[in-house]
Scaffold this motif. Structure first.
Motif, mmCIF file in Angstrom:
data_model
loop_
_atom_site.group_PDB
_atom_site.id
_atom_site.type_symbol
_atom_site.label_atom_id
_atom_site.label_comp_id
_atom_site.label_asym_id
_atom_site.label_seq_id
_atom_site.Cartn_x
_atom_site.Cartn_y
_atom_site.Cartn_z
ATOM 1 N N ASN A 243 47.394 -13.145 34.715
ATOM 2 C CA ASN A 243 47.216 -14.232 33.509
ATOM 3 C C ASN A 243 46.920 -13.851 31.858
ATOM 4 O O ASN A 243 46.155 -14.399 30.905
ATOM 5 C CB ASN A 243 46.340 -15.433 34.031
ATOM 6 C CG ASN A 243 46.543 -16.047 35.779
ATOM 7 O OD1 ASN A 243 48.318 -16.777 35.243
ATOM 8 N ND2 ASN A 243 45.901 -16.401 35.665
ATOM 9 N N GLY A 244 47.369 -11.989 31.761
ATOM 10 C CA GLY A 244 47.651 -11.632 30.495
ATOM 11 C C GLY A 244 45.817 -11.321 30.527
ATOM 12 O O GLY A 244 45.675 -10.868 29.970
ATOM 13 N N ASN A 245 44.659 -11.323 31.709
ATOM 14 C CA ASN A 245 43.694 -10.348 31.658
ATOM 15 C C ASN A 245 43.492 -9.888 32.623
ATOM 16 O O ASN A 245 44.536 -9.789 33.648
ATOM 17 C CB ASN A 245 42.421 -11.850 31.379
ATOM 18 C CG ASN A 245 42.632 -12.698 30.972
ATOM 19 O OD1 ASN A 245 42.974 -12.720 29.254
ATOM 20 N ND2 ASN A 245 42.583 -13.972 31.329
ATOM 21 N N ILE A 246 42.375 -9.192 32.240
ATOM 22 C CA ILE A 246 41.779 -7.821 33.428
ATOM 23 C C ILE A 246 40.470 -8.525 33.584
ATOM 24 O O ILE A 246 39.605 -8.548 32.739
ATOM 25 C CB ILE A 246 42.344 -6.177 32.622
ATOM 26 C CG1 ILE A 246 43.423 -6.392 32.224
ATOM 27 C CG2 ILE A 246 41.309 -5.770 32.948
ATOM 28 C CD1 ILE A 246 43.309 -4.838 31.430
ATOM 29 N N PRO B 38 36.343 -13.086 38.479
ATOM 30 C CA PRO B 38 36.832 -13.703 36.944
ATOM 31 C C PRO B 38 36.663 -14.141 35.814
ATOM 32 O O PRO B 38 37.723 -13.957 34.986
ATOM 33 C CB PRO B 38 38.591 -14.264 37.709
ATOM 34 C CG PRO B 38 37.063 -15.312 39.272
ATOM 35 C CD PRO B 38 36.443 -13.923 38.970
ATOM 36 N N ASP B 39 35.800 -14.815 35.914
ATOM 37 C CA ASP B 39 35.049 -15.634 34.227
ATOM 38 C C ASP B 39 35.073 -14.256 33.806
ATOM 39 O O ASP B 39 34.927 -15.051 32.136
ATOM 40 C CB ASP B 39 33.539 -16.269 34.806
ATOM 41 C CG ASP B 39 32.464 -15.853 35.304
ATOM 42 O OD1 ASP B 39 33.334 -14.959 36.645
ATOM 43 O OD2 ASP B 39 31.130 -15.431 34.792
ATOM 44 N N PHE C 118 44.534 -8.681 27.960
ATOM 45 C CA PHE C 118 45.206 -7.861 27.969
ATOM 46 C C PHE C 118 45.059 -6.262 26.996
ATOM 47 O O PHE C 118 45.084 -5.286 26.694
ATOM 48 C CB PHE C 118 46.429 -7.705 28.414
ATOM 49 C CG PHE C 118 47.575 -6.308 29.048
ATOM 50 C CD1 PHE C 118 46.991 -5.740 30.256
ATOM 51 C CD2 PHE C 118 48.246 -5.873 28.242
ATOM 52 C CE1 PHE C 118 48.794 -4.737 30.534
ATOM 53 C CE2 PHE C 118 49.178 -4.585 27.831
ATOM 54 C CZ PHE C 118 48.956 -3.892 29.263
ATOM 55 N N GLY C 119 45.617 -7.171 25.661
ATOM 56 C CA GLY C 119 45.665 -6.590 24.765
ATOM 57 C C GLY C 119 44.071 -6.786 24.336
ATOM 58 O O GLY C 119 44.539 -5.151 23.128
ATOM 59 N N MET D 199 37.826 0.655 30.251
ATOM 60 C CA MET D 199 37.840 0.136 29.188
ATOM 61 C C MET D 199 37.040 -1.186 29.380
ATOM 62 O O MET D 199 35.848 -1.544 29.036
ATOM 63 C CB MET D 199 38.822 0.120 27.956
ATOM 64 C CG MET D 199 39.627 0.924 27.515
ATOM 65 S SD MET D 199 38.635 2.008 26.848
ATOM 66 C CE MET D 199 38.156 2.949 27.564
ATOM 67 N N VAL D 200 37.194 -2.061 30.081
ATOM 68 C CA VAL D 200 37.184 -3.233 30.742
ATOM 69 C C VAL D 200 35.965 -2.934 32.215
ATOM 70 O O VAL D 200 34.347 -3.696 31.412
ATOM 71 C CB VAL D 200 37.742 -3.552 31.610
ATOM 72 C CG1 VAL D 200 36.985 -5.084 32.533
ATOM 73 C CG2 VAL D 200 39.088 -4.421 30.410
#
Length: 520
Positions: A327-330, A336-337, A342-343, A310-311
Motif C-alpha cells: 500500500n505504498g508503505n514499508i 504494520p502501524d 515508500f517515497g 533505512m526503515v
C-alpha cells in the motif's frame, strides 16, 4: 517506444528487405520503409513448417504407454531459416504430456523448391501434438478406454522426466483433464450425441522460454534496471519488447507487487537500446513473463534492501524483524502501524548515500534447467461440433478449455491469449491452406487463404487450473503459444465422433470430410 505490431515469430530473423532498409537509411541519413504487398508476403515471407510425421506408440492392454517412435520430415523450403530449431523442438514436443518409458526420435529438415518455412506460433508443437493427440484418441477407441481416462492414466505430474531433456516442476495436467470432463459432462455427451454432432478432446504442453542460447550471446538472457524516486514512483527499464502480447502491463504488475506500489506508480521504458540494459534475447517462445519477470523481481529486491535498512534504522528494529512493502508503505511485518511511505524511505536512503540515486539491477539466465525450458504449461480442450453430412461443412458449436499457466498475473490478458489461440487453431484446423504448384504460391490473397473472421469464432468457456511454478515470478509460467495446439486435434476428434472419418491431414476441409465419408 514505437508500436511494432503483432508478430507471431514473423520478425524472428533478419530478412533481405530489412537489411536493405537499414543499409539505405544509413547511406541516405533518412528513414527508409519497405512495404510488401500481400502477394509478396505470401511468396517470400515465413510460414509454419509442413511436416510428414510417422508416429508409432506401444500400449499395454490396460492403456499404459510402453514406448514411442516419432519420425518427422520438415519441409523447410529453399533456405535454412529456423529449420534446425523447429526440428529439435518438434522432437521434444513429441515426448511431452505423457510418460513415455521409451522414446526414439528422428527428425530431418528437408530443402524444397518453396518459400522458406520459419518460426510461427507454437513452433513445432501444433504439428507434433496434432499427431500425438489424434493417436491417443485412436488408441483409446481400439483399447475400449475413454479418451480422457487413457490420458489421465498416462499424464505427466510434477517430478516426472522427459528422458534426457527436462524434469517437470509444476504440472496441472491431470486437474485440467478432470475439469474439462466435469464442465462438459463429457461421458454422457460422448455416448449420447445426436447424428451429425460430435465431441472431441485435444491436449497440450508448452515451454516457458528456451534455455538454449540461439544467438551465442555473452549477456544475460534478460536484464532489468529499476530506479526509485522520493515522490513514491519508480522507473523500470528493460529490453523486453511488447509486440501485442501485453508484457508492458504484466512486467509493471510484477514490479508493483514486489514493491507494494500501484501500477500507476511505475513508469516503463522498454526496448530502447540507447537507455535500457543491453540484455534480452527477444519476444519468442513464451519467455517474457517468466524470464523478464524474474529479472525485475531481483532488481526490485535490491531496491528493497536499501530501503529496509533505512526503515530498520528509523525504528531501531531488532534484527529478527521482517520488513514488508504494501500500500505504498514499508513496515515491520508484526507492526504494520509503524510504517514509512515508500517515497520517504527513498528520500532517507538518498540522504544516507550523499544524494546517490537508488537503483536496482537484476538479471536472469536459466541454468541447470535441462535442455529446453525452466517450466512447462499444460492444458486440455474439448470441442463440440456439428457436421453437415451432405456438404461436409463443419460448425464448431462450443469450446471448453482448462489450462495450467501457473499463477495468472493478469487473468484478462490470459483470456485474450486463449481466445486468440482458439481463433488461430480454428484456421489451422479448418480453412488455412498454403497451396503451391511448381514452386509458385497460388494462395496469394485472403480470398484464397481463408482466415476465420470474428463471426466464425465459436462461443466457449475457460478455467485456470492454479498451480505454483517455483521458477516463475509469483508462480507464473507461459500462457501465449501453447494454447494454439489443442484446438485442431479436438475438432478432428469431434468430427470423427460425428461422422466416423478420422482426419490425419490438415486442414479439415468439407471436401476431405466428404471424401472420408465416401460421399465423393
Amino acid at each position: 517506444k514505437p508500436t511494432v505490431g503483432g508478430r507471431l515469430h514473423g520478425k524472428m530473423e533478419l530478412r533481405p528487405w530489412e537489411s536493405c532498409a537499414a543499409f539505405i537509411s544509413r547511406r541516405l541519413g533518412r528513414p527508409v520503409k519497405f512495404t510488401l504487398t500481400r502477394e509478396e508476403e505470401f511468396a517470400a515471407g515465413r510460414r509454419r513448417h509442413p511436416m510428414r510425421i510417422h508416429s508409432k506408440v506401444g500400449f499395454r492392454k490396460d492403456g499404459m504407454i510402453l514406448g514411442k517412435e516419432f519420425i518427422v520430415h520438415l519441409d523447410g523450403g529453399a533456405y535454412n531459416s529456423m529449420g534446425p530449431t523447429a526440428c529439435f523442438l518438434c522432437g521434444n514436443f513429441g515426448a511431452m504430456l505423457y510418460n513415455y518409458p521409451n522414446y526414439r526420435y528422428y527428425g530431418a529438415h528437408v530443402y524444397t523448391n518453396k518459400p522458406p518455412a520459419g518460426a510461427m506460433r507454437g513452433f513445432g508443437a501444433p504439428q507434433a501434438l496434432f499427431v500425438a493427440e489424434t493417436q491417443m484418441n485412436m488408441a483409446a477407441e481400439k483399447l475400449g478406454i475413454d479418451p480422457i481416462d487413457i490420458r489421465y492414466m498416462n499424464a505427466m505430474v510434477s517430478g516426472d522426466e522427459i528422458p534426457g531433456v527436462a524434469t517437470i516442476s509444476s504440472c496441472g495436467f491431470k486437474e485440467s483433464l478432470l475439469k474439462v470432463a466435469e464442465m462438459t459432462d463429457w461421458k454422457k455427451k460422448r455416448e449420447n450425441m445426436k447424428p451429425g454432432s460430435g465431441i472431441g478432446i485435444g491436449c497440450y504442453s508448452f515451454i516457458s522460454g528456451g534455455v538454449f542460447n540461439w544467438f551465442n550471446t555473452r549477456y544475460n538472457f534478460t536484464r532489468a534496471e529499476v530506479r526509485a524516486f522520493e515522490d513514491g514512483t519508480v522507473h523500470l527499464m528493460t529490453m523486453a519488447s511488447d509486440i501485442g502480447q501485453g508484457c508492458d502491463m504484466v512486467l509493471r504488475q510484477i514490479l508493483a507487487e514486489e514493491l507494494g506500489l500501484q501500477v500507476s506508480d511505475i513508469r516503463l521504458t522498454a526496448a530502447d537500446t540507447a537507455v535500457t540494459p543491453q540484455a534480452d534475447l527477444g519476444t519468442w517462445g513464451s519467455r517474457v513473463t517468466l524470464m523478464a519477470g524474474n529479472a525485475i523481481r531481483k532488481a526490485a529486491q535490491e531496491i528493497k534492501e536499501e530501503l529496509f535498512k533505512m526503515v530498520s534504522l528509523k525504528f531501531d528494529l531488532n534484527v529478527i524483524h521482517d520488513l514488508r512493502c504494501g500500500n505504498g508503505n514499508i513496515y515491520p511485518a508484526n507492526r504494520p502501524d509503524r510504517s514509512v511511505s515508500f517515497g520517504d524511505a527513498v528520500k532517507m536512503a538518498q540522504r544516507a548515500n550523499r544524494g546517490e540515486p537508488i537503483i536496482g539491477y537484476g538479471s536472469y539466465t536459466p541454468r541447470n534447467k535441462g535442455l529446453v525450458t525452466p517450466a512447462f504449461s499444460f492444458g486440455a480442450q474439448v470441442a463440440e461440433c456439428e457436421v453437415d453430412r451432405e456438404t461436409g461443412a463443419i460448425e464448431v458449436k462450443f469450446m471448453t478449455t482448462a489450462h495450467d499457466c501457473g499463477t495468472p498475473i493478469n487473468p484478462m490478458a490470459v483470456e485474450g491469449q486463449l481466445e486468440g489461440s482458439v481463433h488461430m487453431g480454428l484456421g489451422y484446423a479448418l480453412s488455412e491452406q498454403f497451396i503451391m504448384k511448381e514452386g509458385k504460391t497460388l494462395t496469394t490473397t485472403f480470398l484464397d487463404y481463408k482466415i476465420p473472421c470474428a463471426e466464425d469464432m465459436p462461443p466457449g468457456v475457460s478455467v485456470h487450473v492454479d498451480t505454483y511454478e517455483p521458477d516463475g515470478p509469483f508462480g507464473a509460467k507461459e500462457a501465449g503459444e501453447g494454447l494454439v495446439s489443442p484446438t485442431a486435434p479436438a475438432i478432428a476428434d469431434a468430427v470423427y465422433n460425428a461422422t466416423g472419418f478420422r482426419c490425419k491431414n490438415l486442414p479439415l476441409t468439407p471436401q476431405r470430410v466428404l471424401e472420408g465419408m465416401n460421399k465423393i
